[in-house]
Design an enzyme around this catalytic site. Sequence first.
Site, PDB file in Angstrom:
ATOM      1  N   ASP A 190      45.155  38.281  45.125  1.00 16.12           N
ATOM      2  CA  ASP A 190      44.366  39.019  44.138  1.00 16.12           C
ATOM      3  C   ASP A 190      44.839  40.464  44.110  1.00 16.12           C
ATOM      4  O   ASP A 190      45.992  40.758  44.438  1.00 16.12           O
ATOM      5  CB  ASP A 190      42.872  38.913  44.491  1.00 16.12           C
ATOM      6  CG  ASP A 190      41.973  38.883  43.256  1.00 16.12           C
ATOM      7  OD1 ASP A 190      41.878  39.924  42.595  1.00 16.12           O
ATOM      8  OD2 ASP A 190      41.386  37.824  42.962  1.00 16.12           O
ATOM      9  N   HIS A 196      38.593  43.779  42.185  1.00 13.43           N
ATOM     10  CA  HIS A 196      38.437  42.349  41.917  1.00 13.43           C
ATOM     11  C   HIS A 196      38.589  41.519  43.186  1.00 13.43           C
ATOM     12  O   HIS A 196      37.777  40.623  43.471  1.00 13.43           O
ATOM     13  CB  HIS A 196      39.470  41.935  40.868  1.00 13.43           C
ATOM     14  CG  HIS A 196      39.258  40.587  40.274  1.00 13.43           C
ATOM     15  ND1 HIS A 196      39.772  39.433  40.833  1.00 13.43           N
ATOM     16  CD2 HIS A 196      38.599  40.181  39.159  1.00 13.43           C
ATOM     17  CE1 HIS A 196      39.446  38.394  40.089  1.00 13.43           C
ATOM     18  NE2 HIS A 196      38.734  38.811  39.070  1.00 13.43           N
ATOM     19  N   SER A 246      36.413  33.874  37.653  1.00 14.99           N
ATOM     20  CA  SER A 246      36.925  34.502  38.871  1.00 14.99           C
ATOM     21  C   SER A 246      35.878  34.490  39.965  1.00 14.99           C
ATOM     22  O   SER A 246      36.204  34.447  41.153  1.00 14.99           O
ATOM     23  CB  SER A 246      37.322  35.958  38.594  1.00 14.99           C
ATOM     24  OG  SER A 246      38.494  36.052  37.845  1.00 14.99           O
TER      25      SER A 246
END
Length: 581
Positions: free
Chosen positions: A196, A243, A410
């Site tokens: 990520d 994220h 996600s």
Amino acid sequence: MTLSREGEHVPPHLRRRARVLAGLIALLAAVPQAAAHAEPDGGKIATAVRDDLKDGAATFFVRLKGEADPAAARAPATKAAKAAAVYAAKTGYAERSQARLRGLLTERHAVHTPFWIVNAVKVTADPALAAEIAALPEVAGIEPIGTAEVPRPASGTQQSLTAAKGVEWNIDRIKAPRVWKKLHNRGEGVVVATIDSGVDFAHPELAAQYRGSRPGGRVQHDHNWFDATGVCAGPTPCDNLGHGTHVTGIMTGRSGIGVAPRAEWIAVKGCESAKCADDFLLAAGQWIIAPTDRDGRNPRPVLAPDIVNNSWAKARRDDWCRPVVQAWVAAGIFPMFAAGNTGPGCDTTETPARYAESHSAGSFDVNDALMPESSRGPGENEVTKPDIAAPGVDIRSSVPGGYFVWTGTSMSSPHVAATVTLMWSAAPALRGDIAATRALLDGTAIDAPDAGCGGTADDDNAFGEGRLDAYAAVRSVPDEPLGTLRGTVTARGRPLPGTEVTLTGPLRRTTANGRPLPEAEAAGPPLRRTVDTGRDGGFSLRRLPPGDYQVTASRPGHTTATLTIKADRTITARLRPTRSR
């Protein structure tokens, strides 16, 4: 009367001959012209790369013919051996098939990076060298370097429905707290990785579960963290988007935001920010099978994670990542992907989530309704996609410096990845068995019929097999007898807090009463568990398969003991480290 240019009369039969002759001359003249426009590389150079080369040097992938068959990993019994076998097969094949190309590039002093997870080399070259590369018979094609994206999550609103229970709504909805309380399982002994935007390793939700954490606040980033992008300043993990930290919090956050709060995590930064270049993702994919130090050296397949979560996707449909996913599966690493946020249309599941080899997650909200943007199937060859659905709307989790509420698939994918950690913690013999694990996940999902994109009532192209039920999934695993190790670390009769205790094994599998199992039954995945002693010098390690283990305590010296763990028994040990000289 017809006149020639000189004004002379030309008979009709001569005019006909002249026209035929002129046509032949034009045809002959066209031959060299066509040859000049023919592709000298046999069409191996992609149009996009050809366009880039018009301006001089360009950077591209050179794809070579063939891929290593990861079938060599099917024979080894343990997960660690599988990863080592895949690494050996892949690197050996790449070295052989890329040898001439690498030699040419070295001779020409061309900047290049070879990969082994796929049979490809990243090259920077001018048009002349590109043509020379294309002429090599082992070269399959010269292709541009594409990008994937972290699906852009939308800001959400925090739900307060389960505030009294001390967990977020999404954690409660998949029944993870029941696993913790009724089955005494929080993911101990299992390692989950993420590719990520990075991770804030010092976040209070995540610091204790980072595999690189050491007693006294020390950290060891080698083999636990890797920055494939070069974005982070220095060797310390970073997350410039937030994220990856959010995703990791959903998997292992401690204060009610994570599904498996005692599982260990490691991470590789494969995305510069919201963009993830193909070459960075390939480097990340390699690292998952054979984690390296921070400089990309000293690969150690024995430290490969059990599960890898991928909350990124490519809108373009291609096979560029398939060898990566296949290699993970062969190495016994569970490949989890977000389906994408390109719904509500059908046939919108993104790559690599749409691969049959990938396990993918769609997204539902607090009312169990499918998120409108959740990507739908079918996947390739009409397989059902997504495979399963998990909470993904209004999900509160960690970000650098605090918390945030985001919405998207996600957020769904890490719920499933972490559920696998709970399953494998409950049944260590199941570790590395991807097919069996997928079957148990699917078979315990709560049916949520949606005929909008086809499928059946219990397996459709919107919810997949249904909504994730972590408690049912863990209850479905083989009932494996497990034991517990408790102990204290003392020096001169005084407890030593903050001492690192490491357990490895089983060196030999045994029955419940301590008798050795036959060799055919004793093969199982080796465990490596690390825990720090508390203020009283005490430690506890649960969920251990019966067998002989080596236990090491280190502070400031070390001591080693071999203990036999028995099923459904608690073994007590006292360790006394020696002092360093």
